[in-house]
Design an enzyme around this catalytic site. Structure first.
Site, PDB file in Angstrom:
ATOM      1  N   PRO A 197       0.801  -1.217   0.000  1.00  0.00           N
ATOM      2  CG  PRO A 197      -0.182  -1.242   2.068  1.00  0.00           C
ATOM      3  CD  PRO A 197       1.021  -1.690   1.353  1.00  0.00           C
ATOM      4  CD  GLU A 198       2.996   3.194  -4.293  1.00  0.00           C
ATOM      5  OE1 GLU A 198       3.173   4.392  -4.560  1.00  0.00           O
ATOM      6  OE2 GLU A 198       3.185   2.281  -5.105  1.00  0.00           O
TER       7      GLU A 198
END
Length: 279
Positions: free
Chosen positions: A2-3
């Site tokens: 996840p960014e």
DNA sequence: ATATTCCCCTGGAAGC
DNA sequence: TGCTTCCAGGGGAATA
């Protein structure tokens, strides 16, 4: 995994489900995550408290509570961390690490196969109690502080490739491998270019494309390549908007079939770019 | 100080 | 059908 856009998607979902809810218990599977887990401390800091808000800073989630105690919950999803809600302990599964029991009996579960995620407690006012990676975060990319002028000031004394620069969380908080690649493509900048060799004007273009790509990805609920899903299991749809990430050998969207996207490795991470139109 | 390289861990896909 | 190798949205410690 996840960014910023993925973490923001999870934050929005958690905010809806947790705000105003009281935590009544905590179960831990016994395995450590990124750092050894202090289960008793985690339990003491969360049980019998009501959640007041779920916030995001860079790729971290912060859970606030509705009382005068200073402890907050700090969560990083690592590569494969995810949350879901289940009805009871019979629904727990492989790689479930933490299960917080809410007042309605449902469980708020943290799952992480690769265990690169982390869950910690910090007392909001004590700067020294913050994990190093958290306290050294740069500005939020969607804030006004993240500007070409800001990047130029830091870039002057550095020689690293512009892509590694974007991935440094102390420069800007929340940009990861997918969006660094995509923003550089949109800006027409070669990921290999040394950061001190990028003009102020092009840095302004770059901060603009970073913001645009992140906003568009948030609107899509993030990018799902394989693992990422939100609280309800739904996937992110930005994958259909990707121009270069994972497109090794495919036609450049700008230059056409005679100019394929190339994959190289920078600082141990895959970089995708078009050697023809990114300079 | 700055910039790579390696490592942590599991699972899925691709190659043989 | 195996079995092996490579790869992955993370960061941090160790090393040049």
């Amino acid at each position: 995994m996840p960014e910023l856009p993925e973490v923001e998607t999870v934050r929005t979902a958690l905010q809806l489900v947790l705000t105003g809810r009281r935590i009544e218990g905590l179960d831990w599977c016994g395995k450590s995550l990124r750092w050894p887990l202090a289960a008793q401390e985690l339990s003491d800091a969360t049980v019998h408290r009501k959640v007041s808000a779920v916030r995001r800073r860079g790729k971290y989630l912060i859970v606030d509570f509705a009382d005068d105690r200073p402890e907050k919950l700090l969560i990083h999803l690592g590569m494969t961390g995810s949350f879901r809600m289940v009805d009871d302990v019979d629904s727990l599964a492989l790689h479930d690490h933490l299960a917080w029991r809410l007042e309605d009996g449902r469980l708020w579960v943290f799952n992480d196969p690769r265990r690169f995620g982390s869950v910690a407690v910090f007392a909001g006012t004590d700067y020294r109690s913050l994990p190093p990676g958290f306290r050294e975060l740069g500005p939020e990319p969607l804030s006004k502080a993240f500007s070409g002028r800001y990047l130029r000031r830091l870039a002057k004394v550095r020689k690293q490739p512009v892509k590694s620069f974007l991935l440094d969380q102390s420069i800007v908080a929340g940009v990861g491998n997918i969006y660094a690649n995509e923003a550089l493509f949109e800006a027409g900048i070669n990921p290999l270019r040394r950061i001190n060799r990028v003009s102020l004007h092009r840095l302004e273009v770059l901060t603009g494309t970073v913001k645009a790509v992140l906003l568009e990805a948030i609107a899509c609920g993030g990018t799902t390549i394989r693992d990422f899903h939100s609280l309800d299991g739904s996937e992110g749809h930005f994958s259909i908007c990707l121009s270069v990430y994972g497109k090794d050998g495919e036609a450049c969207p700008r230059c056409g079939p005679f100019h394929p996207i190339r994959r190289i490795v920078q600082a141990g991470r895959s970089t995708f770019y078009c050697p023809h139109c990114q300079h």
